[in-house]
Design a protein around this motif. Structure first.
Motif, PDB file in Angstrom:
ATOM      1  N   LEU A 148      -4.266  56.057-147.531  1.00  0.00           N
ATOM      2  CA  LEU A 148      -3.872  56.147-146.379  1.00  0.00           C
ATOM      3  C   LEU A 148      -4.403  54.984-145.488  1.00  0.00           C
ATOM      4  O   LEU A 148      -3.824  54.668-144.471  1.00  0.00           O
ATOM      5  N   GLY A 149      -5.690  54.642-145.937  1.00  0.00           N
ATOM      6  CA  GLY A 149      -6.281  53.711-145.188  1.00  0.00           C
ATOM      7  C   GLY A 149      -6.030  52.196-145.694  1.00  0.00           C
ATOM      8  O   GLY A 149      -6.509  51.231-144.982  1.00  0.00           O
ATOM      9  N   GLY A 150      -5.031  52.128-146.736  1.00  0.00           N
ATOM     10  CA  GLY A 150      -4.348  50.891-147.164  1.00  0.00           C
ATOM     11  C   GLY A 150      -5.485  49.933-147.482  1.00  0.00           C
ATOM     12  O   GLY A 150      -5.354  48.706-147.503  1.00  0.00           O
ATOM     13  N   GLY A 151      -6.484  50.432-148.159  1.00  0.00           N
ATOM     14  CA  GLY A 151      -7.562  49.723-148.826  1.00  0.00           C
ATOM     15  C   GLY A 151      -8.520  49.047-147.821  1.00  0.00           C
ATOM     16  O   GLY A 151      -9.371  48.302-148.294  1.00  0.00           O
ATOM     17  N   GLY A 152      -8.647  49.512-146.675  1.00  0.00           N
ATOM     18  CA  GLY A 152      -9.669  48.948-145.621  1.00  0.00           C
ATOM     19  C   GLY A 152     -10.715  49.980-145.292  1.00  0.00           C
ATOM     20  O   GLY A 152     -11.390  49.771-144.569  1.00  0.00           O
ATOM     21  N   ILE A 153     -10.947  50.878-146.184  1.00  0.00           N
ATOM     22  CA  ILE A 153     -11.956  51.720-145.962  1.00  0.00           C
ATOM     23  C   ILE A 153     -13.277  51.406-146.966  1.00  0.00           C
ATOM     24  O   ILE A 153     -13.181  51.595-148.119  1.00  0.00           O
ATOM     25  N   ARG A 154     -14.468  50.807-145.927  1.00  0.00           N
ATOM     26  CA  ARG A 154     -15.510  50.278-146.644  1.00  0.00           C
ATOM     27  C   ARG A 154     -16.704  51.126-146.463  1.00  0.00           C
ATOM     28  O   ARG A 154     -17.588  51.460-147.065  1.00  0.00           O
ATOM     29  N   ILE A 155     -16.791  51.342-144.982  1.00  0.00           N
ATOM     30  CA  ILE A 155     -17.885  52.104-144.656  1.00  0.00           C
ATOM     31  C   ILE A 155     -17.604  53.411-143.776  1.00  0.00           C
ATOM     32  O   ILE A 155     -16.484  53.315-143.189  1.00  0.00           O
ATOM     33  N   GLY A 156     -18.274  54.537-143.752  1.00  0.00           N
ATOM     34  CA  GLY A 156     -17.870  55.829-143.213  1.00  0.00           C
ATOM     35  C   GLY A 156     -19.074  56.616-142.742  1.00  0.00           C
ATOM     36  O   GLY A 156     -20.173  56.273-143.043  1.00  0.00           O
ATOM     37  N   PHE A 157     -18.903  57.360-141.887  1.00  0.00           N
ATOM     38  CA  PHE A 157     -19.932  58.312-141.277  1.00  0.00           C
ATOM     39  C   PHE A 157     -19.383  59.729-141.543  1.00  0.00           C
ATOM     40  O   PHE A 157     -18.308  60.380-141.092  1.00  0.00           O
ATOM     41  N   ASP A 158     -20.307  60.666-142.143  1.00  0.00           N
ATOM     42  CA  ASP A 158     -20.222  62.052-142.315  1.00  0.00           C
ATOM     43  C   ASP A 158     -20.982  62.862-141.310  1.00  0.00           C
ATOM     44  O   ASP A 158     -21.907  62.828-141.681  1.00  0.00           O
ATOM     45  N   ILE A 159     -20.458  63.467-140.206  1.00  0.00           N
ATOM     46  CA  ILE A 159     -21.234  64.197-139.547  1.00  0.00           C
ATOM     47  C   ILE A 159     -21.532  65.787-139.942  1.00  0.00           C
ATOM     48  O   ILE A 159     -20.638  66.447-140.563  1.00  0.00           O
ATOM     49  N   ARG A 186     -16.625  55.383-155.147  1.00  0.00           N
ATOM     50  CA  ARG A 186     -15.329  54.450-154.899  1.00  0.00           C
ATOM     51  C   ARG A 186     -15.746  53.289-154.072  1.00  0.00           C
ATOM     52  O   ARG A 186     -15.161  52.888-153.461  1.00  0.00           O
ATOM     53  N   ASN A 187     -16.998  53.195-154.381  1.00  0.00           N
ATOM     54  CA  ASN A 187     -17.650  51.792-153.569  1.00  0.00           C
ATOM     55  C   ASN A 187     -17.461  51.790-152.029  1.00  0.00           C
ATOM     56  O   ASN A 187     -17.145  50.774-151.588  1.00  0.00           O
ATOM     57  N   VAL A 188     -17.454  53.070-151.468  1.00  0.00           N
ATOM     58  CA  VAL A 188     -17.505  53.143-150.048  1.00  0.00           C
ATOM     59  C   VAL A 188     -18.788  53.662-149.583  1.00  0.00           C
ATOM     60  O   VAL A 188     -19.205  54.884-150.087  1.00  0.00           O
ATOM     61  N   ASP A 194      -6.992  71.416-148.691  1.00  0.00           N
ATOM     62  CA  ASP A 194      -7.825  70.598-149.266  1.00  0.00           C
ATOM     63  C   ASP A 194      -7.052  69.102-149.842  1.00  0.00           C
ATOM     64  O   ASP A 194      -6.061  69.250-150.209  1.00  0.00           O
ATOM     65  N   PHE A 195      -7.727  68.033-148.986  1.00  0.00           N
ATOM     66  CA  PHE A 195      -7.020  66.923-149.140  1.00  0.00           C
ATOM     67  C   PHE A 195      -7.952  66.026-150.393  1.00  0.00           C
ATOM     68  O   PHE A 195      -9.033  66.378-150.508  1.00  0.00           O
ATOM     69  N   LEU A 196      -7.246  65.462-151.229  1.00  0.00           N
ATOM     70  CA  LEU A 196      -7.972  64.854-152.186  1.00  0.00           C
ATOM     71  C   LEU A 196      -8.260  63.275-151.724  1.00  0.00           C
ATOM     72  O   LEU A 196      -7.779  62.735-150.861  1.00  0.00           O
ATOM     73  N   ILE A 197      -9.379  62.842-152.228  1.00  0.00           N
ATOM     74  CA  ILE A 197     -10.196  61.849-151.763  1.00  0.00           C
ATOM     75  C   ILE A 197      -9.450  60.405-151.796  1.00  0.00           C
ATOM     76  O   ILE A 197      -9.224  59.669-150.974  1.00  0.00           O
TER      77      ILE A 197
END
Length: 394
Positions: free
Chosen positions: A230-241, A255-257, A221-224
């Motif tokens: 790890l993304g260095g603050g560049g995670i803005r939009i994502g896709f959950d399959i 977290r505003n993503v 289990d990885f914490l969000i």
């Protein structure tokens, strides 16, 4: 004619005259040799002229053989055409014919090619509008007929709420558009962020887990917050399959993503449930190409999406089916973006090795990679969790 005899003793020589008998014998021998040679030459060079009877039977035999060969070739050609037609019927090609009487009128209208109103397209030279219906829909024509059986401009039937999900799960995607009015469904909407974890009971079609990604239950289990770092603050939009209830998207929204969740209503109105939480649901099967531009997502997350990504006819366990899915994930993920494989269940070590080999071909950087075991009531399962970063190419 005389002959000469040679006497050796006294050094004198005398030639005797040849007799008539000996000359005749020589002549007979010469004639015999010439005759034999002539007969041999004739035997080697003479070709007998076939009779008319022999010619007739030879031509007849050749004709019979030719007819047999032609019949065999026609049979082979007919078998090949029939086999090709069976393959097309099984796959669904050319079977959604608008002229078929069994099809509903609305489906016939949708399948009919319509001319472009402004004439041929200047770029593609296309003159007609072709209907966008998956060829595999023909294999579920009975369900498709139910889906398209309605009265135009009236309310949509009430008994078909699960028909789209059934068709999509069978590879019938995209579905045809319909000309019926959607029914109003009572819904109590709460404002954000309260709606993320307090959905109305009337839409409770999935389980809300408030502990995932904020509290570790094991090494897989990885914490969000760790992953976002790890993304260095560049995670803005994502896709959950195959995100089901949208729990991952809810945590990211805190977290505003912005995360889009693909889901199917296999366990009820899951799409309505996700939307009631103020999240973005997408009715989409992982077996099809994702309807997104290339290199737009900062993060792609999935738990069981690798198993649900089996393309129709190939099976979920096939390596090729997984490769098709992985290549599409790679396509929509930007360079430097993260692919989060979250607690993927490997049924055995061979499955784990196959998944590992396919992932490693993309040469992603392994920011996190953990393989662990969890025991259930029957056997011990192998879990794979990883956070991978897409490299820049070209």
């Amino acid at each position: 004619m005389g002959s000469v005899s040679l006497k050796i003793g006294d050094g004198t020589a005398r030639f005797r005259r040849a007799t008539l008998c000996s000359s005749a014998l020589h002549l007979v021998m010469l004639v015999s040799v010439l005759t034999t040679n002539l007969f041999a030459l004739y035997a080697f060079t003479y070709a007998p002229k076939p009779s008319a009877y022999a010619i007739f039977h030879s031509v007849r035999n050749l004709s019979v053989i030719s007819e047999h060969v032609a019949a065999i070739l026609r049979e082979i050609d007919s078998s090949e055409r029939r086999l090709h037609q069976i393959e097309r019927e099984i796959s669904g090609y050319d079977t959604l014919d608008p002229s078929l009487p069994a099809l509903p009128p609305e489906l016939k209208i949708f399948l009919t090619r319509h001319p472009l109103p402004l004439g041929p397209d200047s770029r593609s030279k296309i003159t007609e509008m072709v209907s966008s219906v998956a060829h595999s829909c023909a294999r579920s024509s009975d369900i498709l007929s139910q889906f398209m059986s309605y009265k135009p401009n009236a309310l949509c039937p009430t008994a078909d709420s699960h028909l789209p999900q059934k068709l999509i799960s069978r590879g019938c995607e995209p579905l045809p558009r319909r000309r019926c009015l959607s029914r109003t469904k009572p819904r109590q909407l709460l404002p954000l962020p309260k709606s993320l974890w307090n959905t109305p009971s009337s839409t409770s079609a999935a389980v809300v887990d408030k502990q995932m990604w904020v509290k570790s239950r094991g090494k897989n289990d990885f914490l969000i917050d760790e992953v976002l770092a790890l993304g260095g603050g560049g995670i803005r939009i994502g896709f959950d399959i195959a995100g089901r209830a949208g729990n991952f998207a809810a945590r990211m929204a805190e977290r505003n993503v912005t995360v889009i969740t693909s889901t199917l209503d296999a366990e009820g109105p899951v799409g309505e449930f996700v939307a009631a939480r103020g999240l973005f649901p997408l009715q989409l099967s992982p077996a099809n190409r994702f309807p997104f531009y290339d290199s737009i997502f900062d993060l792609v997350h999935t738990m069981n999406g690798l198993d649900e990504g089996g393309v129709s006819g190939m099976g979920q366990g096939q390596a090729e089916a997984l490769e098709f899915l992985m290549f599409d994930i790679d396509r929509i993920l930007r360079a430097g973006g993260l692919f989060w494989l979250d607690n993927y269940v490997c049924v055995n070590d061979e499955r784990k090795r196959m998944v590992t080999r396919i992932i490693e071909r993309f040469e992603y950087k392994k920011l996190k990679w953990v393989v662990g075991e969890k025991a259930d009531s029957k056997k011990t399962l192998v879990y794979l969790s990883a956070v991978l970063q897409k490299p820049a190419r070209g």
